[in-house]
Design a protein around this motif. Structure first.
Motif, mmCIF file in Angstrom:
data_model
loop_
_atom_site.group_PDB
_atom_site.id
_atom_site.type_symbol
_atom_site.label_atom_id
_atom_site.label_comp_id
_atom_site.label_asym_id
_atom_site.label_seq_id
_atom_site.Cartn_x
_atom_site.Cartn_y
_atom_site.Cartn_z
ATOM 1 N N GLY A 70 -77.021 5.430 -11.192
ATOM 2 C CA GLY A 70 -76.774 5.121 -12.598
ATOM 3 C C GLY A 70 -76.880 6.341 -13.493
ATOM 4 N N TYR A 73 -73.848 8.932 -14.017
ATOM 5 C CA TYR A 73 -72.898 8.695 -15.113
ATOM 6 C C TYR A 73 -73.335 9.454 -16.375
ATOM 7 N N ALA A 74 -74.616 9.381 -16.718
ATOM 8 C CA ALA A 74 -75.121 10.116 -17.883
ATOM 9 C C ALA A 74 -74.954 11.621 -17.685
ATOM 10 N N TYR A 75 -75.129 12.081 -16.474
ATOM 11 C CA TYR A 75 -74.930 13.500 -16.168
ATOM 12 C C TYR A 75 -73.463 13.896 -16.374
ATOM 13 N N TRP A 76 -72.548 13.067 -15.879
ATOM 14 C CA TRP A 76 -71.115 13.344 -16.043
ATOM 15 C C TRP A 76 -70.704 13.345 -17.507
ATOM 16 N N GLN A 77 -71.384 12.540 -18.311
ATOM 17 C CA GLN A 77 -71.094 12.488 -19.746
ATOM 18 C C GLN A 77 -71.821 13.595 -20.506
#
Length: 160
Positions: A70, A73-77
């Motif tokens: 989960g 996703y924050a890392y990719w954003q």
């Protein structure tokens, strides 16, 4: 394997000192060393073996992997750094699903306090375009040490 409560407590103390070092490093350098995250993972494995919690280790590992998926996703954003992702995955390895809520509440409190300190000019932050980047490791360290103090040590000493 029989639990060894005194050894378990010492491992928690060593983990807390390691977390403190991670927090200081992130505050000064805005980076989290991989070797310290690996040390926390190794300390968890040792703790699980000597505390008798090795039977729930698979749940903790699965939960940490789920949380890491989960957080990717924050890392990719670009909402969190790679070191923060690895440190949080190690923290969720320690908490497992049973202590995750306590950890999350403490993390929210510590992040809020740190953010307020940055806004008041009492703590350093980095600007990245229009975004304000604060080091997350101090909040993670405080929350995980708080989780140790409020939830971890007690089960180890119930039978002692």
């Amino acid at each position: 394997m029989h639990p060894y409560p005194q050894a378990s407590l010492w491992i928690l103390v060593i983990a807390a000192v390691t977390l403190f070092w991670v927090a200081l490093t992130d505050l000064r350098e805005f980076r989290i060393p991989n070797e310290l995250v690996l040390a926390l993972v190794g300390l968890y494995l040792l703790y699980a073996l000597v505390s008798g919690q090795w039977v729930t280790m698979r749940w903790n590992i699965g939960f940490a992997l789920l949380m890491m998926a989960g957080m990717i996703y924050a890392y990719w954003q670009q909402q969190m750094g790679g070191g923060d992702l690895k440190l949080l995955a190690a923290a969720f390895l320690w908490t497992g699903p049973w202590n995750a809520l306590l950890f999350a509440i403490l993390l929210l409190v510590f992040v809020g306090v740190h953010y307020a300190a940055v806004r008041l000019g009492w703590a350093a932050a980095q600007r990245s375009g229009t975004r304000l980047r604060i080091p997350l490791a101090p909040a993670v360290a405080g929350a995980l040490i708080g989780t140790f103090a409020l939830g971890f040590a007690m089960p180890a000493f119930q039978g002692a």
